[in-house]
Scaffold this active site. Structure first.
Site, PDB file in Angstrom:
ATOM      1  N   GLY A   9      55.699  12.484  73.601  1.00  0.00           N
ATOM      2  CA  GLY A   9      55.487  13.348  72.439  1.00  0.00           C
ATOM      3  C   GLY A   9      55.500  12.538  71.159  1.00  0.00           C
ATOM      4  O   GLY A   9      55.180  11.347  71.153  1.00  0.00           O
ATOM      5  N   SER A  10      55.910  13.199  70.097  1.00  0.00           N
ATOM      6  CA  SER A  10      55.839  12.571  68.777  1.00  0.00           C
ATOM      7  C   SER A  10      56.918  11.495  68.619  1.00  0.00           C
ATOM      8  O   SER A  10      57.942  11.500  69.313  1.00  0.00           O
ATOM      9  CB  SER A  10      56.032  13.626  67.688  1.00  0.00           C
ATOM     10  OG  SER A  10      57.371  14.107  67.744  1.00  0.00           O
ATOM     11  N   GLY A  67      60.830  11.399  69.821  1.00  0.00           N
ATOM     12  CA  GLY A  67      61.295  10.242  70.592  1.00  0.00           C
ATOM     13  C   GLY A  67      62.505   9.572  69.959  1.00  0.00           C
ATOM     14  O   GLY A  67      63.422   9.115  70.646  1.00  0.00           O
ATOM     15  N   GLU A  85      57.233   7.597  75.633  1.00  0.00           N
ATOM     16  CA  GLU A  85      55.790   7.396  75.448  1.00  0.00           C
ATOM     17  C   GLU A  85      55.421   8.256  74.249  1.00  0.00           C
ATOM     18  O   GLU A  85      55.241   9.454  74.358  1.00  0.00           O
ATOM     19  CB  GLU A  85      55.069   7.823  76.730  1.00  0.00           C
ATOM     20  CG  GLU A  85      53.743   7.151  76.909  1.00  0.00           C
ATOM     21  CD  GLU A  85      52.630   8.037  76.419  1.00  0.00           C
ATOM     22  OE1 GLU A  85      52.206   7.818  75.263  1.00  0.00           O
ATOM     23  OE2 GLU A  85      52.208   8.922  77.151  1.00  0.00           O
ATOM     24  N   CYS A 139      47.170  10.828  73.021  1.00  0.00           N
ATOM     25  CA  CYS A 139      47.953   9.781  72.357  1.00  0.00           C
ATOM     26  C   CYS A 139      47.132   8.501  72.295  1.00  0.00           C
ATOM     27  O   CYS A 139      47.417   7.624  71.491  1.00  0.00           O
ATOM     28  CB  CYS A 139      49.291   9.577  73.048  1.00  0.00           C
ATOM     29  SG  CYS A 139      49.129   9.285  74.785  1.00  0.00           S
TER      30      CYS A 139
HETATM   31  C1  UN1 Z   1      48.496  11.128  76.552  1.00  0.00           C
HETATM   32  O1  UN1 Z   1      47.688  11.427  75.686  1.00  0.00           O
HETATM   33  O2  UN1 Z   1      49.733  11.422  76.406  1.00  0.00           O
HETATM   34  O3  UN1 Z   1      44.574   7.205  78.803  1.00  0.00           O
HETATM   35  C2  UN1 Z   1      48.143  10.502  77.839  1.00  0.00           C
HETATM   36  C3  UN1 Z   1      44.398   8.408  78.601  1.00  0.00           C
HETATM   37  C4  UN1 Z   1      44.951   9.370  79.615  1.00  0.00           C
HETATM   38  C5  UN1 Z   1      46.376   9.672  79.352  1.00  0.00           C
HETATM   39  C6  UN1 Z   1      46.705  10.073  77.953  1.00  0.00           C
HETATM   40  N1  UN1 Z   1      44.799   8.791  80.920  1.00  0.00           N
HETATM   41  O4  UN1 Z   1      43.788   8.834  77.632  1.00  0.00           O
END
Ligand code: UN1
Length: 498
Positions: A235-236, A240, A257, A291
């Site tokens: 998440g953000s 985190g 993450e 992300c």
């Molecule tokens: C995410 O956005 O938290 O590499 C994960 C990627 C995807 C996973 C993203 N396999 O864009």
């Protein structure tokens, strides 16, 4: 039929019980058309306590099950996910707003990690090490760790659970999942699918896979509890930081993450057709809510105008709309707050000297037109992750400056370079190149395969999930020394006669 009606049918088909819903529960509104479904029953702090007791019981039993047998459960989970793929993917579309292909891709990530983890269940290898003492041997063994709390975000509402759960299960750990409050329906559906795998498996302990739908109080109770051996949170950066602080306070283990601020460097030798396609997918795919989304385009000044012109023309005809419709490439943002964040970032970018080249407007509901903004410098707004489809463009003259720009943000998740020069490509991948957890050549920053370790450095949190040896975070390393001699020599030549 409204999106909420569609979702209700799918949930029933997947076997989600009526008891999962209750008046006064978590409201569910689809970003696709704003329709509201039945509120989802929420858990509270006392449920966390019960879940942790159940998880402790499950751990006591599950760690005794041979790892390849544990892998059989994950194999069955993969089979059930294959069978439910279309329904689950459509639910991801209805609840998170992903286009059909990306919803299917997300469920495919779950299936892929199940395959990976099934194989891994026969490969949780340790090391043997030479002992300095005669008649001794030393080895390093990986043991089950304990209950894992998975806190996941709305943007990958099911895949991130699977990355964690598939590994945790083969490693011998029970899993307690707290999904995003924005996406409880997909979590309920995944649990219904997992129930089928558990039933086919037969003798898995109760409490092995649990779901706690709830708010911040549930998350905080889980994170603070020493019975949680590993907190895996996605998440953000703000979330985190709070998780890391609490878990560190009890000297626990966390796997984070968090935010990314991913860049692409485009050099004059780049294949521009490929670059345009990669930019479009990684900047506007998932409506800019990965992300790994491309947020910063760092282009050599000689090719910038031509590239921006091509992108502006591609952006101006982007099919934005109902993510269920064939041909749509950009669905909605998750909610009104996300739209506000998009608008606020654009206003700030203009205030910092930026020029909106294309897009940046909002339509009905939470639909927006992805924006490209030329920036004079890597100012505050560019250094901040706004979870929306805004692509900032900056130019450079010298390749070293481009790499410096790429690294000069607080986040360190994903990065890439488009070039036909081996020198530039290898410099980008060198010790003085990209400082991110993921670095690609002639591939956009998003859409990673599950086989690699996934995660990043700096404010991204340093955790690694999914492939490679990410499984080690879910296990306890034990150094074992066995004396099979009839003597008791001490290490380092110490003598101690009694
Ligand atoms: C995410 O956005 O938290 O590499 C994960 C990627 C995807 C996973 C993203 N396999 O864009």
């Amino acid at each position: 039929m409204t999106a909420a009606d569609d979702a209700r049918l799918i949930l029933a088909r997947l076997g989600v019980p009526d008891t999962a819903f209750s008046t006064g529960g978590l409201p569910c509104r689809s970003p696709v058309d704003g329709s509201a479904g039945s509120p989802v029953r929420v858990h509270d702090r006392s449920d966390v306590d019960a879940a942790l007791s159940a998880a402790a019981g499950a751990f006591a039993a599950w760690r005794r099950v041979p790892a390849p047998r544990r892998g059989e459960l994950v194999r069955l989970l993969g089979e059930e996910l294959r069978a439910a793929k279309a329904d689950l993917a459509m639910l991801v579309t209805l609840e998170a707003g992903k286009i059909t292909s990306e919803g299917l891709g997300e469920v495919q990530e779950m299936i892929d990690i199940c395959d990976f983890a099934t194989g891994l269940s026969r490969q949780l290898y340790g090391l043997t090490l030479p002992s300095e003492r005669p008649g001794h041997h030393m080895r390093e063994t990986w043991q089950p760790l304990g209950p894992v709390a998975v806190i996941s975000a709305f943007n990958f509402p099911v895949a991130v659970w699977a990355w964690n759960a598939a590994l945790a299960l083969v490693c011998g750990d029970p899993v307690i999942w707290k999904p995003s409050e924005k996406t409880p329906l997909t979590a309920l559906a995944v649990h219904a699918v997992a129930e089928r795998a558990l039933a086919r498996f037969g003798d898995a302990p109760d409490g092995l896979l649990q779901l706690l739908v709830g708010g911040r109080d549930v998350g905080e109770a889980l994170v603070a509890d020493p019975r949680v051996a590993l907190v895996s949170a996605t998440g953000s950066t703000r979330m985190g930081r709070a998780v890391a602080t609490t878990v560190a306070g009890r000297l626990g283990r966390s796997l984070l993450e968090l935010g990314g601020n991913n860049a692409m460097i485009v050099t004059p030798s780049a294949d521009m057709d490929m670059a345009v396609r990669a930019i479009a997918f990684s900047a506007v795919g998932t409506c800019g809510q990965r992300c790994t989304t491309l947020r910063r385009l760092l282009v050599h000044e000689d090719v910038a105008d031509a590239l921006i012109a091509r992108l502006a023309s591609a952006y101006s005809t982007l099919p934005v709309g109902d993510p269920r419709a064939p041909g749509t490439l950009v669905g909605p943002l998750i909610d009104e707050d996300a739209v506000k964040g998009f608008e606020a970032a654009l206003a700030q970018a203009v205030a910092e000297g930026g020029t909106v080249v294309v897009g940046g407007t909002r339509g009905e509901g939470s639909y927006v037109r992805p924006a490209i903004v030329r920036m004079p410098a890597q100012s505050a707004v560019v250094r901040h992750e706004t979870f929306a489809p805004i692509l900032y463009v900056l130019t450079w003259r010298d390749f070293d400056d481009a790499v410096a720009l790429q690294n000069d943000v607080p986040q360190g998740l994903s990065s890439c370079v488009f070039t036909d020069s081996v020198r530039e490509a290898e410099a980008f991948l060198s010790a003085w190149g990209s400082d991110c957890g993921i670095a690609n050549v002639n591939i956009g920053p998003s859409g990673a395969e599950i086989g690699g370790a996934f995660g990043g450095e700096k404010e991204t949190g340093g955790g690694r999930e999914s492939g490679s040896d990410a499984w080690k975070a879910y296990m306890r390393r034990q150094t074992q020394t066995v004396n099979f001699s009839a003597d008791l020599p001490l290490a380092q030549g110490v003598t101690f006669e009694v």
